[in-house]
Scaffold this motif. Sequence first.
Motif, mmCIF file in Angstrom:
data_model
loop_
_atom_site.group_PDB
_atom_site.id
_atom_site.type_symbol
_atom_site.label_atom_id
_atom_site.label_comp_id
_atom_site.label_asym_id
_atom_site.label_seq_id
_atom_site.Cartn_x
_atom_site.Cartn_y
_atom_site.Cartn_z
ATOM 1 N N SER A 125 110.354 140.127 22.365
ATOM 2 C CA SER A 125 110.523 138.860 23.083
ATOM 3 C C SER A 125 111.798 138.839 23.918
ATOM 4 O O SER A 125 112.203 137.787 24.407
ATOM 5 C CB SER A 125 110.542 137.692 22.090
ATOM 6 N N MET A 126 112.436 140.011 24.091
ATOM 7 C CA MET A 126 113.669 140.085 24.874
ATOM 8 C C MET A 126 113.497 141.046 26.041
ATOM 9 O O MET A 126 113.058 142.185 25.861
ATOM 10 C CB MET A 126 114.840 140.553 23.991
ATOM 11 N N GLY A 127 113.857 140.565 27.232
ATOM 12 C CA GLY A 127 113.943 141.441 28.387
ATOM 13 C C GLY A 127 115.293 142.134 28.388
ATOM 14 O O GLY A 127 116.118 141.951 27.487
ATOM 15 N N SER A 130 118.400 139.893 28.090
ATOM 16 C CA SER A 130 118.663 139.402 26.740
ATOM 17 C C SER A 130 119.223 140.500 25.844
ATOM 18 O O SER A 130 120.097 140.258 25.011
ATOM 19 C CB SER A 130 117.385 138.831 26.115
ATOM 20 N N ALA A 167 114.412 137.979 32.692
ATOM 21 C CA ALA A 167 114.036 139.346 33.018
ATOM 22 C C ALA A 167 113.220 139.389 34.305
ATOM 23 O O ALA A 167 112.249 138.645 34.463
ATOM 24 C CB ALA A 167 113.239 139.958 31.865
ATOM 25 N N SER A 170 109.382 140.021 34.019
ATOM 26 C CA SER A 170 108.586 138.856 33.623
ATOM 27 C C SER A 170 108.409 137.888 34.783
ATOM 28 O O SER A 170 107.352 137.268 34.932
ATOM 29 C CB SER A 170 109.250 138.145 32.437
ATOM 30 N N ASN A 189 104.920 136.505 25.366
ATOM 31 C CA ASN A 189 106.379 136.547 25.475
ATOM 32 C C ASN A 189 106.889 136.541 26.910
ATOM 33 O O ASN A 189 108.096 136.617 27.131
ATOM 34 C CB ASN A 189 106.922 137.789 24.761
ATOM 35 N N THR A 190 105.989 136.466 27.876
ATOM 36 C CA THR A 190 106.414 136.555 29.272
ATOM 37 C C THR A 190 107.374 135.428 29.634
ATOM 38 O O THR A 190 108.431 135.671 30.233
ATOM 39 C CB THR A 190 105.196 136.519 30.214
ATOM 40 N N LYS A 193 110.865 135.705 28.022
ATOM 41 C CA LYS A 193 111.722 136.679 28.692
ATOM 42 C C LYS A 193 112.202 136.175 30.052
ATOM 43 O O LYS A 193 113.272 136.561 30.522
ATOM 44 C CB LYS A 193 110.960 137.992 28.888
ATOM 45 N N THR A 198 116.985 132.374 28.280
ATOM 46 C CA THR A 198 116.495 133.421 27.396
ATOM 47 C C THR A 198 117.630 134.114 26.645
ATOM 48 O O THR A 198 117.455 134.528 25.501
ATOM 49 C CB THR A 198 115.669 134.447 28.191
#
Length: 208
Positions: A125-127, A130, A167, A170, A189-190, A193, A198
């Motif tokens: 769930s992290m780009g 993040s 991100a 995303s 999760n798009t 991110k 975020t």
Amino acid sequence: ARGHRSSDGADEKAWKRFRGRKPHRLPDVRTCRVHYSPGNFSKRWDGVVPRIENCKLRRVVVTGMAGLSPIGCDWETVSANLRKGYTGIRHFDEWREFEGLNSFLGAPVVDFEVPAHYPRKMRRSMGRVSLLAVKATELALEDAGLVDDPILTSGRTGVSHGSSVGAKQSIREFGQMLESRSTGSIHANTYIKMMPHTTATAISLFFG
């Protein structure tokens, strides 16, 4: 308009009242922003700029620092590159494909690798933005000696972290949805991110 006059002189009176009103007091250089205790709605902004004598100045102690930057990810490297005059800025030839873009300069963080101890459940769930934020926070907590400290999960610790955007991948996926009129490019999760907050969310979930 000022030149307009009504038969009863109402516009002229209104203009005189406008010209005769007192201007809003502009803040001087000694005016500060006031922070009140949580839930104190009686002292919120009322259009009057508070002066310095009405401000409660609180001391802030910096206990730990860290950063991931184009010129290094630790102070020794950053300090050495600053002394050398190294900026980390480089030319991106691949950006020439964008019509109308006149600048091809950027300053990427190139020597960052996702730590192996970051759980996959968190990472999905992290780009990249993040991941960078979480790593920088982890380094700052290490510098402060607060890693795994109970204060982090006590409810008394807050997160203030700025990020212009989330991100870019995303954001691109949402753009593809608008172009194709299909949600095939996005997943659960798009948005997490992509959203501007975020980084703060990732930090809070990771350490709190």
